[in-house]
Design a protein around this motif. Sequence first.
Motif, PDB file in Angstrom:
ATOM      1  N   ALA A 225       0.831  -1.208   0.000  1.00 58.50           N
ATOM      2  CA  ALA A 225       0.000   0.000   0.000  1.00 58.50           C
ATOM      3  C   ALA A 225       0.864   1.257   0.000  1.00 58.50           C
ATOM      4  CB  ALA A 225      -0.939  -0.008   1.203  1.00 58.50           C
ATOM      5  N   LYS A 226       1.968   1.231   0.754  1.00 58.74           N
ATOM      6  CA  LYS A 226       2.870   2.388   0.776  1.00 58.74           C
ATOM      7  C   LYS A 226       3.521   2.601  -0.588  1.00 58.74           C
ATOM      8  CE  LYS A 226       4.022   2.510   5.685  1.00 58.74           C
ATOM      9  NZ  LYS A 226       5.069   2.329   6.695  1.00 58.74           N
ATOM     10  N   GLU A 227       3.937   1.507  -1.219  1.00 60.09           N
ATOM     11  CA  GLU A 227       4.543   1.604  -2.559  1.00 60.09           C
ATOM     12  C   GLU A 227       3.530   2.139  -3.574  1.00 60.09           C
ATOM     13  OE1 GLU A 227       6.011  -2.321  -3.363  1.00 60.09           O
ATOM     14  OE2 GLU A 227       7.733  -2.092  -2.025  1.00 60.09           O
ATOM     15  N   THR A 228       2.292   1.673  -3.483  1.00 64.95           N
ATOM     16  CA  THR A 228       1.242   2.140  -4.386  1.00 64.95           C
ATOM     17  C   THR A 228       1.004   3.629  -4.183  1.00 64.95           C
ATOM     18  OG1 THR A 228       0.199  -0.043  -4.324  1.00 64.95           O
ATOM     19  CG2 THR A 228      -1.163   1.786  -5.084  1.00 64.95           C
ATOM     20  N   ASN A 229       0.966   4.050  -2.933  1.00 63.10           N
ATOM     21  CA  ASN A 229       0.771   5.468  -2.630  1.00 63.10           C
ATOM     22  C   ASN A 229       1.913   6.305  -3.208  1.00 63.10           C
ATOM     23  OD1 ASN A 229      -1.431   6.662  -1.537  1.00 63.10           O
ATOM     24  ND2 ASN A 229      -0.631   6.785   0.537  1.00 63.10           N
ATOM     25  N   GLU A 230       3.127   5.817  -3.072  1.00 62.34           N
ATOM     26  CA  GLU A 230       4.278   6.529  -3.638  1.00 62.34           C
ATOM     27  C   GLU A 230       4.174   6.613  -5.159  1.00 62.34           C
ATOM     28  OE1 GLU A 230       7.858   4.625  -2.252  1.00 62.34           O
ATOM     29  OE2 GLU A 230       7.396   5.065  -0.154  1.00 62.34           O
ATOM     30  N   ASN A 231       3.706   5.543  -5.787  1.00 55.42           N
ATOM     31  CA  ASN A 231       3.530   5.548  -7.237  1.00 55.42           C
ATOM     32  C   ASN A 231       2.485   6.577  -7.666  1.00 55.42           C
ATOM     33  OD1 ASN A 231       5.439   3.553  -7.551  1.00 55.42           O
ATOM     34  ND2 ASN A 231       3.957   1.891  -7.678  1.00 55.42           N
ATOM     35  N   PHE A 232       1.386   6.671  -6.906  1.00 52.53           N
ATOM     36  CA  PHE A 232       0.373   7.682  -7.213  1.00 52.53           C
ATOM     37  C   PHE A 232       0.944   9.084  -7.048  1.00 52.53           C
ATOM     38  CE2 PHE A 232      -3.136   4.499  -6.039  1.00 52.53           C
ATOM     39  CZ  PHE A 232      -3.352   4.172  -7.364  1.00 52.53           C
ATOM     40  N   GLU A 233       1.747   9.263  -6.018  1.00 47.43           N
ATOM     41  CA  GLU A 233       2.371  10.565  -5.778  1.00 47.43           C
ATOM     42  C   GLU A 233       3.320  10.917  -6.935  1.00 47.43           C
ATOM     43  OE1 GLU A 233       2.602  14.045  -3.994  1.00 47.43           O
ATOM     44  OE2 GLU A 233       1.417  12.417  -3.138  1.00 47.43           O
TER      45      GLU A 233
ATOM     46  N   MET B  40      -7.855   7.680  -6.349  1.00 45.83           N
ATOM     47  CA  MET B  40      -7.181   6.401  -6.094  1.00 45.83           C
ATOM     48  C   MET B  40      -6.227   6.537  -4.911  1.00 45.83           C
ATOM     49  SD  MET B  40      -6.508   4.752  -9.879  1.00 45.83           S
ATOM     50  CE  MET B  40      -5.736   6.160 -10.604  1.00 45.83           C
ATOM     51  N   LYS B  41      -5.570   7.690  -4.803  1.00 47.00           N
ATOM     52  CA  LYS B  41      -4.646   7.918  -3.699  1.00 47.00           C
ATOM     53  C   LYS B  41      -5.407   7.957  -2.366  1.00 47.00           C
ATOM     54  CE  LYS B  41      -2.216  11.724  -3.852  1.00 47.00           C
ATOM     55  NZ  LYS B  41      -1.217  12.782  -3.957  1.00 47.00           N
ATOM     56  N   GLU B  42      -6.573   8.605  -2.356  1.00 39.56           N
ATOM     57  CA  GLU B  42      -7.390   8.662  -1.136  1.00 39.56           C
ATOM     58  C   GLU B  42      -7.837   7.270  -0.706  1.00 39.56           C
ATOM     59  OE1 GLU B  42     -10.643  11.373  -1.752  1.00 39.56           O
ATOM     60  OE2 GLU B  42      -9.282  13.058  -2.127  1.00 39.56           O
ATOM     61  N   VAL B  43      -8.266   6.454  -1.666  1.00 35.00           N
ATOM     62  CA  VAL B  43      -8.698   5.086  -1.357  1.00 35.00           C
ATOM     63  C   VAL B  43      -7.528   4.288  -0.769  1.00 35.00           C
ATOM     64  CG1 VAL B  43      -9.438   2.901  -2.395  1.00 35.00           C
ATOM     65  CG2 VAL B  43     -10.568   5.038  -3.031  1.00 35.00           C
ATOM     66  N   THR B  44      -6.364   4.440  -1.372  1.00 35.90           N
ATOM     67  CA  THR B  44      -5.187   3.711  -0.896  1.00 35.90           C
ATOM     68  C   THR B  44      -4.783   4.178   0.496  1.00 35.90           C
ATOM     69  OG1 THR B  44      -4.429   3.491  -3.174  1.00 35.90           O
ATOM     70  CG2 THR B  44      -2.825   3.060  -1.470  1.00 35.90           C
ATOM     71  N   GLU B  45      -4.864   5.482   0.753  1.00 40.90           N
ATOM     72  CA  GLU B  45      -4.515   6.007   2.080  1.00 40.90           C
ATOM     73  C   GLU B  45      -5.475   5.493   3.143  1.00 40.90           C
ATOM     74  OE1 GLU B  45      -4.408  10.250   1.517  1.00 40.90           O
ATOM     75  OE2 GLU B  45      -2.396  10.194   0.654  1.00 40.90           O
ATOM     76  N   LYS B  46      -6.774   5.453   2.825  1.00 39.63           N
ATOM     77  CA  LYS B  46      -7.764   4.920   3.780  1.00 39.63           C
ATOM     78  C   LYS B  46      -7.491   3.448   4.053  1.00 39.63           C
ATOM     79  CE  LYS B  46     -11.452   8.153   2.686  1.00 39.63           C
ATOM     80  NZ  LYS B  46     -12.753   8.352   2.024  1.00 39.63           N
TER      81      LYS B  46
END
Length: 128
Positions: free
Chosen positions: A41-49, A86-92
């Motif tokens: 999830a952290k890696e996905t969030n970084e990718n979205f960022e 998508m970033k909000e969903v991943t953060e939640k």
Amino acid sequence: MQQSGASGSEMEVTWEDQQNINKFGRLNNRLHELEDEIKIAKETNENFEDASNELILTDEEIVRFQIGEVFAHVPKDEVENRIEQMKEVTEKNLEKLIEEKESILSQMAELKKILYGKFKDSINLEED
């Protein structure tokens, strides 16, 4: 079922003790799964960022956006909105995973206290 203690005396493992040991094992397995899920999830969030930052740098109004296995030409504003969603969903999701991990750690600490209280050095609940 008998468990021999450090002093050589035999200690009986009750059904309740066995249930606590089994529960600790299940919690430990779930903890490892959660750690992997949190990492992803952290890696996905970084990718979205990163994608969001790349969009800021681009001059194009129409950008390629991957939907499944296909790239579609989508307006930049729409892509920015989708990435934010998508970033909000991943953060939640990440927050829920971290909360579950904290809950599991507290349950495991309680079980350790109970099991070490009864079995002392006869049981090892620590990871090597």
